[in-house]
Design a protein around this motif. Structure first.
Motif, PDB file in Angstrom:
ATOM      1  N   CYS A 113       0.842  -1.201   0.000  1.00 19.27           N
ATOM      2  CA  CYS A 113       0.000   0.000   0.000  1.00 19.27           C
ATOM      3  C   CYS A 113       0.876   1.249   0.000  1.00 19.27           C
ATOM      4  O   CYS A 113       1.893   1.277   0.704  1.00 19.27           O
ATOM      5  CB  CYS A 113      -0.905   0.006   1.234  1.00 19.27           C
ATOM      6  N   LEU A 118      -1.165   1.394   6.269  1.00 15.78           N
ATOM      7  CA  LEU A 118      -2.489   0.913   5.850  1.00 15.78           C
ATOM      8  C   LEU A 118      -3.601   1.848   6.338  1.00 15.78           C
ATOM      9  O   LEU A 118      -4.623   1.411   6.847  1.00 15.78           O
ATOM     10  CB  LEU A 118      -2.739  -0.513   6.365  1.00 15.78           C
ATOM     11  N   TYR A 120      -5.868   5.676   5.538  1.00 14.52           N
ATOM     12  CA  TYR A 120      -6.244   6.779   4.663  1.00 14.52           C
ATOM     13  C   TYR A 120      -6.882   7.870   5.521  1.00 14.52           C
ATOM     14  O   TYR A 120      -7.188   7.657   6.704  1.00 14.52           O
ATOM     15  CB  TYR A 120      -7.183   6.325   3.543  1.00 14.52           C
ATOM     16  N   ILE A 132      -6.191  -4.842   2.011  1.00 15.57           N
ATOM     17  CA  ILE A 132      -5.671  -4.241   0.787  1.00 15.57           C
ATOM     18  C   ILE A 132      -5.539  -5.353  -0.246  1.00 15.57           C
ATOM     19  O   ILE A 132      -4.717  -6.254  -0.098  1.00 15.57           O
ATOM     20  CB  ILE A 132      -4.298  -3.584   1.020  1.00 15.57           C
ATOM     21  N   ASP A 137      -8.779  -0.216  -3.991  1.00 22.50           N
ATOM     22  CA  ASP A 137      -9.007   0.018  -2.566  1.00 22.50           C
ATOM     23  C   ASP A 137      -8.499   1.382  -2.104  1.00 22.50           C
ATOM     24  O   ASP A 137      -8.959   1.894  -1.079  1.00 22.50           O
ATOM     25  CB  ASP A 137      -8.340  -1.079  -1.731  1.00 22.50           C
ATOM     26  N   PHE A 138      -7.516   1.951  -2.841  1.00 22.62           N
ATOM     27  CA  PHE A 138      -6.932   3.198  -2.343  1.00 22.62           C
ATOM     28  C   PHE A 138      -6.826   4.312  -3.378  1.00 22.62           C
ATOM     29  O   PHE A 138      -6.537   5.454  -3.014  1.00 22.62           O
ATOM     30  CB  PHE A 138      -5.536   2.934  -1.765  1.00 22.62           C
ATOM     31  N   LEU A 143      -4.045   9.475   1.035  1.00 22.92           N
ATOM     32  CA  LEU A 143      -3.174   8.547   1.753  1.00 22.92           C
ATOM     33  C   LEU A 143      -2.084   9.230   2.558  1.00 22.92           C
ATOM     34  O   LEU A 143      -1.206   8.559   3.098  1.00 22.92           O
ATOM     35  CB  LEU A 143      -2.529   7.565   0.761  1.00 22.92           C
ATOM     36  N   LYS A 155       1.148   7.576  -4.371  1.00 28.19           N
ATOM     37  CA  LYS A 155       0.500   6.648  -5.300  1.00 28.19           C
ATOM     38  C   LYS A 155       1.335   6.457  -6.564  1.00 28.19           C
ATOM     39  O   LYS A 155       1.486   5.332  -7.055  1.00 28.19           O
ATOM     40  CB  LYS A 155      -0.894   7.163  -5.660  1.00 28.19           C
ATOM     41  N   TRP A 158       4.381   4.285  -5.812  1.00 23.93           N
ATOM     42  CA  TRP A 158       4.009   2.890  -5.581  1.00 23.93           C
ATOM     43  C   TRP A 158       3.572   2.190  -6.871  1.00 23.93           C
ATOM     44  O   TRP A 158       3.992   1.074  -7.167  1.00 23.93           O
ATOM     45  CB  TRP A 158       2.890   2.848  -4.536  1.00 23.93           C
ATOM     46  N   CYS A 188      -1.654 -10.066  -0.810  1.00 28.58           N
ATOM     47  CA  CYS A 188      -1.353  -9.371  -2.062  1.00 28.58           C
ATOM     48  C   CYS A 188      -0.415 -10.159  -2.969  1.00 28.58           C
ATOM     49  O   CYS A 188      -0.498 -10.061  -4.192  1.00 28.58           O
ATOM     50  CB  CYS A 188      -0.738  -8.007  -1.757  1.00 28.58           C
TER      51      CYS A 188
END
Length: 396
Positions: A113, A118, A120, A132, A137-138, A143, A155, A158, A188
């Motif tokens: 994530c 984990l 938000y 996740i 999900d995100f 975040l 983001k 990642w 994951c």
């Protein structure tokens, strides 16, 4: 055997302590070990682009790998200072040296994530992801507590590293200090080898002989650690202000929320109940812990493997914490705990009553001994790709 240890920083939080401990353990066992970290040895992030993918750090690490001719690359934290670009360097080096092994000692959830805790943020409040399982999900959530810009950067970093370049594929084994994190990473990456390696507790300055403590009219509570938003100290203080029982809370540590917490205590006129003791050297802090009755850890985040719980219970303190993540896992291992969430005056009254009426049971802390850490770590260092050593620690 030559081993390279990589971590963002040499000194800092829990990951840095394990970074140094891993180095010490491996050197004592006769391995040739090098450490690479931020201070003076790697270029810190200086721009948006280098945060996402640092070309400079990529080149530095690739050159170091080629010159060092390492057999094992052992990675801890890397996303903040190095950037995931160093994994691309390792991947490039491994193509020409397929026999090297890459071990990742995960101390947070960064691999699964963009927010490593984990979490938000919505309406100026933290919220935990229950699970996740994918980008959906995100992707539309904030975040980072600093706002949308930092959230978007996380983001991008990642997604580029793990969805486009798939840099996680470079890891031969992922070691985690809690079953909580093992399970989350396995969700994951079900095909990755993910195993348990609990953080060791330095017992040299902690006495396991629990003395009969003199009963005091006022319960003595203590918190020690970073003073940051995710630790939930503001929520704890607000609820304590509504508790009429006699107590004192002593807070050790420093961090970005220190000023706000001081102001909150003053606004609530709680100066005679809550005391800020500053940040102490670890040995001195350990010597003070037996003076208290209970350790309070009210974190809003999951807390992967908070060693503070083990340090506190080893010093004879009851544990008041939350029933999720690594806090729940460690509390149930060591006993002498009371869950205080959802935080409320009623839960705190219940916790105080528990401390007054329950007998303290000396826990077995062998899972967290340095010998256990050394023995399990050695198995993964010596593990051969076609062997079976280490598999027993996946679910221990």
């Amino acid at each position: 055997m030559r081993i390279l240890l990589l971590n963002d920083f040499r000194i800092g939080g829990g990951a840095e302590i394990i970074f140094q401990k891993t180095y010490e353990v491996l050197v004592k066992q006769g391995y040739d070990v090098d450490m690479v970290y931020h201070n003076g040895r790697i270029s810190p992030q200086g721009s948006i682009f280098s945060y996402v993918f640092s070309i400079k750090n990529f080149r530095i690490i690739l050159k170091r790998l080629r010159e060092g001719k390492y057999d094992i690359i052992y990675v801890l934290n890397y996303a903040y200072s190095f950037s995931p670009s160093i994994l691309w360097a390792i991947k490039k080096y491994k193509r020409k040296n397929p026999n090297i092994r890459v071990i990742y000692n995960a101390h947070d959830a960064h691999l699964i994530c963009p927010n490593s805790g984990l979490m938000y943020f919505k309406d100026n409040k933290m919220h935990l992801f229950p699970q996740i399982l994918g980008v959906k999900d995100f992707i539309f959530k904030t975040l980072d507590h600093r706002g949308h810009v930092y959230s978007i950067l996380k983001k991008i970093q990642w997604l580029f590293a793990y969805k486009i370049l798939k840099l996680h594929s470079v890891f031969d084994v992922i070691l985690c200090p809690s079953l909580f994190l093992v399970s989350k990473i396995k969700e994951c990456y079900p095909n990755k080898k993910v195993c348990l390696l609990r953080n060791p507790l330095d017992m040299k300055n902690i006495s396991l002989a629990i003395l009969q403590k003199e009963k005091k009219a006022s319960l003595q509570l203590v918190y020690f650690g970073r003073l940051s938003l995710e630790k939930g100290l503001d929520v704890l203080i607000k609820n304590l202000s509504k508790v009429s029982d006699l107590y004192e809370l002593h807070i050790y540590g420093d961090g970005p929320e220190a000023i706000n917490l001081h102001k909150l205590v003053n606004d609530l006129n709680m100066q005679d109940r809550i005391f800020f003791r500053g940040k102490l050297p670890w040995k001195e802090l350990m010597s003070r812990l037996p003076l208290y009755d209970a350790f309070v850890l009210p974190s809003c985040c999951y807390e992967n493997a908070p060693l503070s719980i083990i340090e506190a219970v080893a010093s004879g303190l009851y544990i008041l914490t939350m029933n999720y993540g690594g806090m729940k896992e460690l509390a149930q291992i060591v006993g002498n705990y009371y869950f205080i969430n959802p935080l409320s005056p009623e839960r705190l009254y219940g916790a105080f009553d528990f401390i007054k009426k329950s007998g303290f049971h000396l826990p077995d802390l062998s899972l967290f001994s340095e010998d256990t850490f050394k023995n399990i770590l050695s198995e993964y260092i010596e593990y051969k790709q076609n062997g079976t050593t280490g598999d027993s620690h996946i679910t221990n």
